[in-house]
Every structure is written in C-alpha cells, then in structure tokens.
Design a protein around this motif. Structure first.
Motif, PDB file in Angstrom:
ATOM      1  N   GLY A 281     -51.653  -6.279   9.107  1.00 50.78           N
ATOM      2  CA  GLY A 281     -52.046  -4.909   9.434  1.00 50.78           C
ATOM      3  C   GLY A 281     -52.854  -4.835  10.719  1.00 50.78           C
ATOM      4  N   LEU A 282     -53.738  -5.821  10.944  1.00 46.55           N
ATOM      5  CA  LEU A 282     -54.513  -5.843  12.188  1.00 46.55           C
ATOM      6  C   LEU A 282     -53.595  -6.051  13.383  1.00 46.55           C
ATOM      7  CD1 LEU A 282     -57.190  -5.848  13.716  1.00 46.55           C
ATOM      8  CD2 LEU A 282     -57.382  -8.300  13.245  1.00 46.55           C
ATOM      9  N   GLY A 283     -52.621  -6.962  13.246  1.00 52.42           N
ATOM     10  CA  GLY A 283     -51.658  -7.167  14.332  1.00 52.42           C
ATOM     11  C   GLY A 283     -50.886  -5.894  14.620  1.00 52.42           C
ATOM     12  N   TRP A 284     -50.479  -5.179  13.564  1.00 56.62           N
ATOM     13  CA  TRP A 284     -49.756  -3.918  13.747  1.00 56.62           C
ATOM     14  C   TRP A 284     -50.627  -2.920  14.516  1.00 56.62           C
ATOM     15  CZ3 TRP A 284     -49.760   1.257  13.077  1.00 56.62           C
ATOM     16  CH2 TRP A 284     -48.535   1.912  13.097  1.00 56.62           C
ATOM     17  N   LEU A 285     -51.894  -2.814  14.148  1.00 53.49           N
ATOM     18  CA  LEU A 285     -52.802  -1.880  14.822  1.00 53.49           C
ATOM     19  C   LEU A 285     -53.000  -2.234  16.284  1.00 53.49           C
ATOM     20  CD1 LEU A 285     -55.703  -1.123  12.322  1.00 53.49           C
ATOM     21  CD2 LEU A 285     -54.230   0.545  13.450  1.00 53.49           C
ATOM     22  N   HIS A 286     -53.234  -3.514  16.575  1.00 55.53           N
ATOM     23  CA  HIS A 286     -53.425  -3.927  17.967  1.00 55.53           C
ATOM     24  C   HIS A 286     -52.216  -3.562  18.816  1.00 55.53           C
ATOM     25  CE1 HIS A 286     -56.831  -7.134  17.426  1.00 55.53           C
ATOM     26  NE2 HIS A 286     -57.286  -5.895  17.460  1.00 55.53           N
TER      27      HIS A 286
ATOM     28  N   ARG B 204     -52.252 -18.021   9.056  1.00 53.70           N
ATOM     29  CA  ARG B 204     -53.038 -16.840   9.413  1.00 53.70           C
ATOM     30  C   ARG B 204     -52.582 -16.240  10.744  1.00 53.70           C
ATOM     31  NH1 ARG B 204     -58.809 -19.767   8.225  1.00 53.70           N
ATOM     32  NH2 ARG B 204     -59.262 -18.869   6.161  1.00 53.70           N
ATOM     33  N   LEU B 205     -52.447 -17.093  11.748  1.00 55.87           N
ATOM     34  CA  LEU B 205     -52.035 -16.591  13.059  1.00 55.87           C
ATOM     35  C   LEU B 205     -50.614 -16.035  13.023  1.00 55.87           C
ATOM     36  CD1 LEU B 205     -53.545 -19.323  15.438  1.00 55.87           C
ATOM     37  CD2 LEU B 205     -54.446 -17.045  14.937  1.00 55.87           C
ATOM     38  N   GLN B 206     -49.766 -16.637  12.178  1.00 55.20           N
ATOM     39  CA  GLN B 206     -48.405 -16.126  12.068  1.00 55.20           C
ATOM     40  C   GLN B 206     -48.381 -14.756  11.413  1.00 55.20           C
ATOM     41  OE1 GLN B 206     -45.564 -17.842  13.382  1.00 55.20           O
ATOM     42  NE2 GLN B 206     -44.868 -15.717  13.157  1.00 55.20           N
ATOM     43  N   ALA B 207     -49.260 -14.534  10.435  1.00 50.58           N
ATOM     44  CA  ALA B 207     -49.338 -13.223   9.795  1.00 50.58           C
ATOM     45  C   ALA B 207     -49.722 -12.156  10.810  1.00 50.58           C
ATOM     46  CB  ALA B 207     -50.346 -13.263   8.642  1.00 50.58           C
ATOM     47  N   TYR B 208     -50.730 -12.458  11.626  1.00 47.78           N
ATOM     48  CA  TYR B 208     -51.145 -11.527  12.684  1.00 47.78           C
ATOM     49  C   TYR B 208     -50.001 -11.307  13.673  1.00 47.78           C
ATOM     50  CZ  TYR B 208     -53.514  -9.844  16.891  1.00 47.78           C
ATOM     51  OH  TYR B 208     -53.870  -9.126  18.005  1.00 47.78           O
ATOM     52  N   THR B 209     -49.357 -12.392  14.074  1.00 45.62           N
ATOM     53  CA  THR B 209     -48.245 -12.322  15.023  1.00 45.62           C
ATOM     54  C   THR B 209     -47.106 -11.466  14.481  1.00 45.62           C
ATOM     55  OG1 THR B 209     -48.790 -14.467  16.006  1.00 45.62           O
ATOM     56  CG2 THR B 209     -46.511 -13.734  16.199  1.00 45.62           C
ATOM     57  N   ASP B 210     -46.782 -11.635  13.210  1.00 45.78           N
ATOM     58  CA  ASP B 210     -45.713 -10.846  12.596  1.00 45.78           C
ATOM     59  C   ASP B 210     -46.060  -9.360  12.611  1.00 45.78           C
ATOM     60  OD1 ASP B 210     -44.290 -13.139  12.127  1.00 45.78           O
ATOM     61  OD2 ASP B 210     -44.859 -13.298  10.009  1.00 45.78           O
ATOM     62  N   GLY B 211     -47.338  -9.042  12.433  1.00 39.43           N
ATOM     63  CA  GLY B 211     -47.759  -7.644  12.483  1.00 39.43           C
ATOM     64  C   GLY B 211     -47.586  -7.047  13.870  1.00 39.43           C
ATOM     65  N   VAL B 212     -47.943  -7.811  14.899  1.00 41.69           N
ATOM     66  CA  VAL B 212     -47.749  -7.347  16.282  1.00 41.69           C
ATOM     67  C   VAL B 212     -46.276  -7.053  16.528  1.00 41.69           C
ATOM     68  CG1 VAL B 212     -47.863  -8.027  18.707  1.00 41.69           C
ATOM     69  CG2 VAL B 212     -49.776  -8.543  17.191  1.00 41.69           C
TER      70      VAL B 212
ATOM     71  N   ILE C 259     -60.953  -8.443  20.048  1.00 41.32           N
ATOM     72  CA  ILE C 259     -60.258  -8.571  21.333  1.00 41.32           C
ATOM     73  C   ILE C 259     -58.773  -8.406  21.035  1.00 41.32           C
ATOM     74  CG2 ILE C 259     -59.698 -10.098  23.254  1.00 41.32           C
ATOM     75  CD1 ILE C 259     -62.399 -11.527  22.677  1.00 41.32           C
ATOM     76  N   PRO C 260     -58.126  -7.367  21.547  1.00 45.28           N
ATOM     77  CA  PRO C 260     -56.691  -7.205  21.283  1.00 45.28           C
ATOM     78  C   PRO C 260     -55.919  -8.471  21.643  1.00 45.28           C
ATOM     79  CG  PRO C 260     -57.559  -5.228  22.310  1.00 45.28           C
ATOM     80  CD  PRO C 260     -58.654  -6.253  22.371  1.00 45.28           C
ATOM     81  N   GLY C 261     -55.177  -8.987  20.684  1.00 46.64           N
ATOM     82  CA  GLY C 261     -54.457 -10.239  20.868  1.00 46.64           C
ATOM     83  C   GLY C 261     -55.025 -11.366  20.041  1.00 46.64           C
ATOM     84  N   LEU C 262     -56.208 -11.157  19.447  1.00 51.79           N
ATOM     85  CA  LEU C 262     -56.830 -12.164  18.599  1.00 51.79           C
ATOM     86  C   LEU C 262     -57.233 -11.534  17.260  1.00 51.79           C
ATOM     87  CD1 LEU C 262     -59.126 -14.062  21.144  1.00 51.79           C
ATOM     88  CD2 LEU C 262     -56.996 -14.876  20.112  1.00 51.79           C
ATOM     89  N   PRO C 263     -57.060 -12.256  16.147  1.00 53.51           N
ATOM     90  CA  PRO C 263     -57.296 -11.667  14.821  1.00 53.51           C
ATOM     91  C   PRO C 263     -58.706 -11.904  14.288  1.00 53.51           C
ATOM     92  CG  PRO C 263     -56.164 -13.748  14.565  1.00 53.51           C
ATOM     93  CD  PRO C 263     -56.368 -13.561  16.055  1.00 53.51           C
ATOM     94  N   PHE C 264     -59.711 -11.830  15.146  1.00 47.16           N
ATOM     95  CA  PHE C 264     -61.088 -12.053  14.713  1.00 47.16           C
ATOM     96  C   PHE C 264     -61.952 -10.839  15.038  1.00 47.16           C
ATOM     97  CE2 PHE C 264     -59.695 -16.078  16.934  1.00 47.16           C
ATOM     98  CZ  PHE C 264     -59.192 -16.696  15.797  1.00 47.16           C
ATOM     99  N   ILE C 265     -62.882 -10.531  14.150  1.00 47.49           N
ATOM    100  CA  ILE C 265     -63.935  -9.577  14.496  1.00 47.49           C
ATOM    101  C   ILE C 265     -65.072 -10.401  15.085  1.00 47.49           C
ATOM    102  CG2 ILE C 265     -65.663  -7.999  13.547  1.00 47.49           C
ATOM    103  CD1 ILE C 265     -63.516  -6.886  11.748  1.00 47.49           C
ATOM    104  N   VAL C 266     -65.212 -10.320  16.406  1.00 49.28           N
ATOM    105  CA  VAL C 266     -66.101 -11.246  17.114  1.00 49.28           C
ATOM    106  C   VAL C 266     -67.561 -10.816  17.058  1.00 49.28           C
ATOM    107  CG1 VAL C 266     -64.283 -12.087  18.633  1.00 49.28           C
ATOM    108  CG2 VAL C 266     -65.615 -10.102  19.314  1.00 49.28           C
TER     109      VAL C 266
END
Length: 807
Positions: free
Chosen positions: A74-79, A136-144, A312-319
């Motif tokens: 979902g975060l990847g989709w939003l970004h 984890r990174l693949q899940a974010y990537t799939d959302g993007v 940071i758009p492109g990364l799945p972390f709340i920094v």
C-alpha cells in the motif's frame, strides 16, 4: 476594411481561439487524468488481503492492512500515486541516468554519480539480501508497479518529457538508499573544498586555517556539565532543459535527506504535561516544487505496528516520526567520513599505482598494484547518442579524473564504500518499531554511512541522543588534506565502535538538542559543524523551568540569530570610523538579533560578514574566499594572533582587525543603502517546468516572490544564496515541522512547506503553504478511531482473485 474581409478575419480569429481553447481543454483533460483515485475500490494483483487508505483533508494518507506485506504494498502504491515522477527522478539521480531523460546538460552529473559507486554497491548488496528484506522490498516494489500499471495517466512531467515510467525494482530501492547516505554527508563535509585548495597549490593555506569546532560553542553530549536561462526548442527540449538546470543549480540538494536541521527533546521533569516532548524540523531545499518529504501513516494489525511520519519517495521507511511508544528524528551529522588520497602512478605503466603492503618490511614492501579500470556509457536523450567514459579505482576508492594526471591520482575514500545495505535495510524497518532507547541505538548505528545525529524520546519519559555516523579511526595525519596513498599509516583502522560514539540518555539538564553542532568535545571526531542555532535553542531551553507544546512550537518559529548578534561589537567599533546617513549602524547598535523582514540590522550584518570574508581571505585565496566557513572567519577575527588579518597585497604596512573590518563595513553600507531585510531577502517556490510555455499558464507551477525573514542562524532558518550586491534568495528552510507530547500522542502536529502530493493538479500540491508560512499546525493522529474520524476519503485496494487463479 471591406465587410467580407472583416468577416473572414473575425471567422479566422474565432477559429484560432476555438482551436487554442480546444487544445487547452484537451491538455487539461489529459493532465487531469493523472490524478489517482482517492475513493472507492481497486482490484490489484499481488495483495493477500484488502488494504484501506484513509486520507485527511490535507492529503495525508494512512495505510491500514492485516499484514506487513500488504502495508508495504500500500505504501508503494501511494508513493507511485502521489510521487511517481519523484521516485523515478530520484532513481535516475542515484544511478547516474538523468541524461537519458534530460539530455546532455546532466552528463557530467551522471558521471559523478557513476563514479560514486551506488550502482555497483547495490548490485553486490542485491545478491546478499536476506530473505526477509528481499520480501519486504519486493512487496513495496509490487505496490509501486501496481499503481504504475493501473491505467492512471502518467504525471505531467512524463507527458512533457515523453518518457514512460520504467518498472520499479528492489535494486532501485537499494541504489536510492546508498545514494541518500552519500548525500547526507556530501553537502556538509568540506573535504572536497580543502582538496581543491591543495590541488590548486594552497595546502599551506589549509594548514593555517583555524577550522576546528570553537571552544565557546555547545555540544549535544555535554561533559559533566541566479535567474534561470530561458528555454528554447521543442516542448520536450524546454522541459528537459529547465529540469536539468534546476538539478545543476542546486547541486541536487533537494534530493538529500538533510542539509541542516534542528531536533530537541525535553524530559518529563521539564515538561508542563509531565511527559516527554519531542520536536523536529529538518532543513532541506524548499524552493523547488514538489517538496521532498511524503507524510504518511502505516498500520499493521498482525504485528501491532502503528507509525506516522515522513518518508522518502522510493524507500519503504518512515525515517522520522513516532509510533506511539517512541519518537525519532535526525539532523545532518557533519562528521568527516571522507578522505582524499594521492596515489603515485607508475611512470612506465599508468594503470598501476604505488602501494605499501607490509609496513614491517620498510621500503622493500613498496609494490606496484594494478588499478581497477571500469568502462561505462551514458545514454543521452534529445541527441540520441552515447557518451563513453572510464572510471579508475584503487583500493582507496574512485579517482577524480579532473584532478588526476600522468603521475598521480586524486582518489576518494568514503565510509559508504563499506556499506552493508542489507543491515541498513533491516535498520530502516526496525526503526519504525522501536520501543526503548537500546533498540533505538541499535537501529541508528547500522544505517550504513548515513551521517546523522539521532534524537529520541519515549512514552516512559526517556530522552536520548546517539551519533549514528560511522566514525573512521584515523592516524595522526590531517583529516582535511589529501594523504599519501602509499603510506599505510594514513589508512583507516576501521570505525569507532558504536558504544564509543557520543550518546546520551536522560541528562541532568532535562533536555537534549542538536542543530548540526558537534556531538561531543572529542578530537577524534573531526568534521564540519554548525555553531549558530544551537546557541539559541540552548538559551531557550534554559529560559524557564517547565515547557509546553506551545513553547516548542514557538521555539521552532523563532527568528532570533544569536550567533550573528555576536558580531555587533565589531560592526559598532568599525562603524565609529565611518559616517552613516542610512541609520544602519544605529540599528545594529540597538539590535536584539531579530531577523524579521523589518530588521535593518540583519541586512547590514549579513552583507558585512560576506564582505569581511573577502577582505580577510581574498588576498591569499581570491578564487575561494567565499567558500571559507563562517567559524573560520570567527576564529580569525575573535581569536588570537592570525596571519590571515594582514592584507598581503600591501607590503608596506600591516593591517589591524579593525582596519580590515572598516573596509568591509564601508562597502556593505553602500550596498545595503538602508534597506530592510524584507527588501533584501526573497523567497520563491517553483516547479522546474514553470517556464515551459502554455503549461505554466494552465497549471500553477510558480509561487512568490515574497519578502522573507530568517537567517541561517535563526531556528526558523533561512539558508540563502547571494544573487546580487545586496540581494539574497532563500533556498533552504524547515521542510517539516513536527511536535509530539507523549501525554497526548494523538495530538501530534506536523506541517509541510507546500503539499503532500507531487502532482500540480492535485489540491494537495500546495495546500500546506499558508499554514506553514504562518506558523500554524496540522494535527495528525495515530489511533484508528481518531484517524477515521478525520478522514475525508477511504480508498480500498482489494486483491485480484482472478490474477491469483491465473498464476
């Protein structure tokens, strides 16, 4: 004119107007299709269960999912939905592929990024990713990618540049992560500047410069106490030109996690609520739209994760942000994590360099070693050509070709060459889950080469600080001058163990603060540090016994420059030798440090300090005087005897400090001419493509200019560039203001400079500006009940069962 001719003319005009109007409507409809849906339901392949995305009236979204996988999707989709061009652009920056989009203007920039090695480091890391991090990174990537492939028109920038969005990859996350650690250091360290002086024959000047952190400045861990050129050409060429110029003019500073920042924490004993207070306002480039950060919340029912903050758009972390149990933020560390080495080349074989492999054997251990030769190419859009170039690397790092010659190489050693990106990825995910100071310390100590001061507070009443930067262990040689590469004593001996890096937990003062100042009084931690804003926050946090949220918010808006007030006595003394009819000297004499737009004193002091640098350093270093640090100038003028005071061009006399100051002040009075700060410093926000004809007329892409207050030394900072004899343009300022009281975490507030969306047609592209400008706050709660009560839209991402069957 005959009636028939008049009718023909009028008809032609009507036809032209209709045509232009039709094209405008078509363009508007085309651009309008770039807005993602915010309500209803969308079926997407790759989800395990439904994901709800709530959004408040200011466009801050929060993701609600059963599993971590779906939340990251979902975060990847939003970004991608709100910042698709951002993430693609950042990817191209990190991988040195801007020229494939923007043309020949950015070729040199791309070559530098390739030399930095982000691609190579990330390729190596990709093969060593842990299964958990890869998932984890693949899940974010799939959302993007799910968003990019959902049928929504690509954003305005892609339409103008005629470039599609390329499929996002896990590899792209890694290159962006590595790039961010490089740039967290690159804009604050001074190694490149000092190396350039040495290369130009001024090594002795560097040795003579007083560049250490001053004794009068506080540390965080206290001891027992230009106008753009007009574009021409096709619409695509103009868009590419304007965007390329914006990259090069800013040094890519808007792509950095931090250039300077403020963060502080107040213990329960000093808090009116009886719980810890936490504040953060990172400073970034704010003149370019869209802004850098993307504010968002993540909620995972299975793991109990609830977290809100900035990404940071492109990364799945709340920094930076909080999870209800703890809050965290960072400022630029300033620690020196770069050294330059001079390698001696073999006169009979330029591919070899000298290395001493066994110090115990003395001169017999000197051998010639073959360097690594990397041949690379860069695709150049608009010209449809390929640029070939070569990167030379020794065991210390890549060579700067422009400084190297047939006999020697200038080579860059950076702590990020030892980056463990898998560990950094783990830390990024762990940071969002921290619940105590020890888990916080463990997370921030493994963030690769991120050069950062980390601040902390929690609901149990603890406040803390940790320097997260990997600190190289060096020998006795100067860390500011290029080192002989064949001398093994010049090599780093690993890094300072995290437990030995400066940290603090619950100091007796009841508060901790960092404003890019030095972490601790240690000679083993050289670097480039600020000493101005820390003076003001230290005064404020000692000004009363108890503090409230309102106090914290007021401090973030403070416009007093205590450091530049330090120069008032010198201006007054030098001014006694001059005649002033503008009232500027009298204003400085009565000045309280205010940097408001109505201040006459700050106008004079700012220009005076710039001119004083020219007077002090311009005779010895005429091409570099403006780049000398403010603290170096401070030590020359207020310290002991200094060889820098005398003007070497007047051989028959020796100038005093007062005489040098008088010269600078006389010029400054003439330049300012009695103008107030608001007449001297301005601020404009603009999208790089604001200058593209027609587009800028249909879509608001430029805002301002406004008269602007603040200075680099005020907490509500304004970092500017000088655009004329006495004119300044604000570039950097507070990119996010955040305050949380652990007595009421749902009452946490934050505000962005412009908007959360990167789409110029979105109502959330610029909606925060007036709130940010006027010092107002926006409440962003964490609990489900409070978030849903404030939601104005709910979008559901549903798993596409048919896609699963097809698999």
């Amino acid at each position: 004119m005959k009636t028939r001719s008049r009718r023909v003319l009028i008809g032609t005009l009507f036809t032209m107007v209709a045509l232009v109007t039709g094209l405008a409507i078509a363009a508007w409809l085309k651009f309008g299709d770039t807005l993602p849906p915010s309500e209803g339901a969308i079926r997407l392949a790759g989800l395990d269960g439904p994901v709800e995305i709530t959004a408040d009236s200011m466009g801050i979204a929060q993701v609600w999912a059963e599993t971590e996988h779906d939340a990251l999707f979902g975060l990847g989709w939003l970004h991608a939905a709100d910042r698709m061009f951002n993430i693609d652009f950042l990817r191209r920056v990190s991988q040195g592929r801007l020229s494939a989009m923007l043309g020949p203007t950015t070729v040199e920039f791309d070559m530098e990024r390739r030399r930095d090695g982000h691609v190579a480091t990330s390729r190596n890391a990709l093969d060593r990713l842990s299964p958990a991090n890869r998932t984890r990174l693949q899940a974010y990537t799939d959302g993007v990618n799910a968003c990019a492939q959902s049928g929504v028109e690509p954003p305005l920038e892609f339409i103008l540049l005629q470039k599609p969005f390329e499929e996002w990859r896990v590899f792209d996350c890694l290159t962006l992560l590595n790039f961010m650690t490089w740039y967290s250091d690159a804009l604050q360290n001074r190694d490149g500047f000092f190396a350039s002086l040495a290369h130009a024959g001024h090594a002795d000047a560097v040795r003579a410069l007083p560049i250490e952190y001053p004794a009068w400045a506080p540390t965080t861990v206290r001891a027992a106490r230009t106008e753009r050129r007009p574009a021409s050409g096709s619409l695509r060429e103009q868009a590419a030109c304007l965007l390329a110029q914006s990259v090069l003019e800013s040094g890519a500073s808007s792509f950095t996690p931090a250039r300077s920042s403020n963060a502080w924490a107040v213990a329960p004993s000093r808090s009116a609520s009886g719980q810890a207070l936490f504040c953060s306002d990172p400073h970034l480039e704010i003149a370019r739209l869209p802004q850098f950060w993307y504010a968002v919340g993540l909620h995972v029912r299975q793991t109990g994760l609830d977290v809100i903050g900035i990404t940071i758009p492109g990364l799945p972390f709340i920094v930076m942000g909080h999870n209800g149990r703890a809050a965290w933020a960072f400022t630029a560390g300033g620690v020196d994590v770069v050294d330059y080495y001079i390698e001696r080349r073999n006169p009979t074989d330029s591919t070899q360099y000298l290395e001493r492999i066994d110090p115990a054997r003395g001169a017999d251990s000197l051998v010639w070693r073959t360097m690594e030769i990397i041949r690379d190419t860069i695709e150049i859009a608009l010209e449809d050509t390929i640029a070939s170039f070569t990167i030379l690397r020794t065991h210390h790092g890549p060579a700067r070709a422009e400084w190297s010659g047939p006999d020697s190489l200038y080579v860059i050693r950076w702590a990020g060459q030892d980056n463990d990106l898998d560990a950094a990825t783990t830390s990024g995910f762990n940071l969002m889950r921290i619940a105590d100071f020890e888990s916080f310390r463990a997370s921030v100590a493994s963030m690769g080469a991120l050069n950062a001061n980390w601040m902390y507070a929690d609901r149990d009443g603890n406040i803390g600080y940790q320097l997260g930067t990997p600190v190289p262990v060096r020998g006795d040689a100067s860390p500011y001058l290029p080192l002989d590469g064949w001398v093994p004593e010049n090599d780093w001996d690993g890094y300072l163990p995290p437990d030995q890096a400066p940290w603090s937990l619950n100091p007796p003062e009841g508060w901790l603060a960092n404003c890019n100042n030095k972490a601790a009084d240690s000679p083993n931690i050289p670097g480039s540090f600020a000493a101005d804003r820390i003076l003001r926050i230290s005064d404020l946090l000692q000004s009363q016994e108890l503090f409230s949220v309102a106090d914290m918010q007021e401090f973030q808006l403070d416009r007093t420059d205590v450091y530049r007030l330090r120069w008032r006595s010198l201006v007054d003394a030098a001014g006694a030798l001059l005649t002033d009819t503008t009232g500027s000297l009298a204003a400085v004499r009565a000045w309280d440090g205010s940097t408001d737009t109505a201040s006459l004193a700050i106008s004079l002091v700012v220009v005076f300090l710039d001119e004083l640098k020219k007077e002090v350093f311009g005779d010895e270093l005429p091409a570099h005087a403006n780049e000398i640090g403010r603290l170096t100038l401070d030590e020359v003028m207020f310290g002991g005897d200094s060889v820098w005071v005398d003007d070497v061009t007047t051989a028959s006399r020796v100038e005093s400090r007062l005489e040098i100051a008088r010269r600078a002040l006389e010029r400054s009075l003439h330049m300012i001419g009695g103008r107030k700060w608001g007449q001297v410093q301005t601020f404009t926000m603009a999208h790089p493509m604001a200058g593209v004809p027609l587009v800028g007329r249909f879509v608001d892409l430029s805002f301002g200019p406004w008269s602007w207050p603040g200075s680099p030394g005020s907490l509500n900072a304004s970092f500017h560039e000088r655009t004329g004899a006495a004119s300044f343009r604000t570039i950097v300022g507070p990119s996010w203001r955040f305050v949380v009281d652990f007595a009421d975490v749902d009452g946490a507030t934050m505000v962005l400079p412009a908007g959360n969306s990167g789409n110029p047609l979105s109502p959330h592209f610029f909606d925060f500006f007036e709130m940010w400008r006027n010092g107002e706050r926006w409440n962003v709660p964490l609990s489900r009940e409070r978030v849903y009560a404030r939601a104005v839209s709910i979008l559901t991402l549903e798993p596409d069962e048919s896609a699963k069957v097809g698999q």
